[in-house]
Design a protein around this motif. Structure first.
Motif: not given
Length: 166
Positions: A85-98
């Motif tokens: 999940t990232q904002d409009a500026g492509i800055n990451p907010f949350i990442e989940t890796v399975n």
């Protein structure tokens, strides 16, 4: 499906309070795969959901969620490997890796379970395997708006007890 619009009924007039009565999301798909032998669609490798801001002129994007999936064979189709999940500026907010492993469940005990190699290109229904896609690890990164020190990371390891059926 390339666009979803949800209207809340407009009874509370959220636009007057700086909110929106409508939610809009656009979808893009990459890497669709079809298994001709089994006549089965294995899904897309990636789906990007772009959430738009309907309160602003031109409805600009304000959030983007990129989900990546396995679609190599019938056993791993649809398993989500990454969600960012990232904002409009492509800055990451949350990442989940399975991470997953495919396990042959026809063995009688958990100690005898045979790991099926997911990289094997011939892995399909012709092998007549009964396979469980075992979620083995989940890493979640909270970027907290670029807080100093990097993201907060949680790591989860999962184990399964096949002797009792779970």
């Amino acid at each position: 499906m390339d666009k979803v619009t949800v209207f809340d009924g407009g009874q509370n007039h959220n636009a007057d309070k700086g909110g929106a009565d409508t939610q809009i999301a656009n979808y893009d798909y990459i890497g669709g795969k079809y298994d001709r032998f089994d006549r089965e669609f294995l899904g897309y490798a990636a789906v990007t959901e772009t959430q738009l801001d309907p309160t602003k002129s031109g409805q600009p994007a304000y959030r983007q969620i990129v989900r990546q999936y396995l679609n190599n064979n019938l056993y791993d189709k649809g398993l989500m490997t990454d969600e960012l999940t990232q904002d409009a500026g492509i800055n990451p907010f949350i990442e989940t890796v399975n991470q997953y492993q495919l396990v042959d469940v026809t063995q009688s005990t958990s100690a005898a379970l045979a790991l099926v190699n997911p990289a094997f290109s011939g892995l399909d229904a012709r092998n007549n395997l009964i396979v469980f896609p075992e979620l083995t690890e989940t890493d979640k990164k909270f970027f907290e708006g670029g807080a100093p020190g990097g993201p907060v990371i949680t790591h989860q390891t999962l184990a399964y007890d096949f002797t009792n059926g779970n």
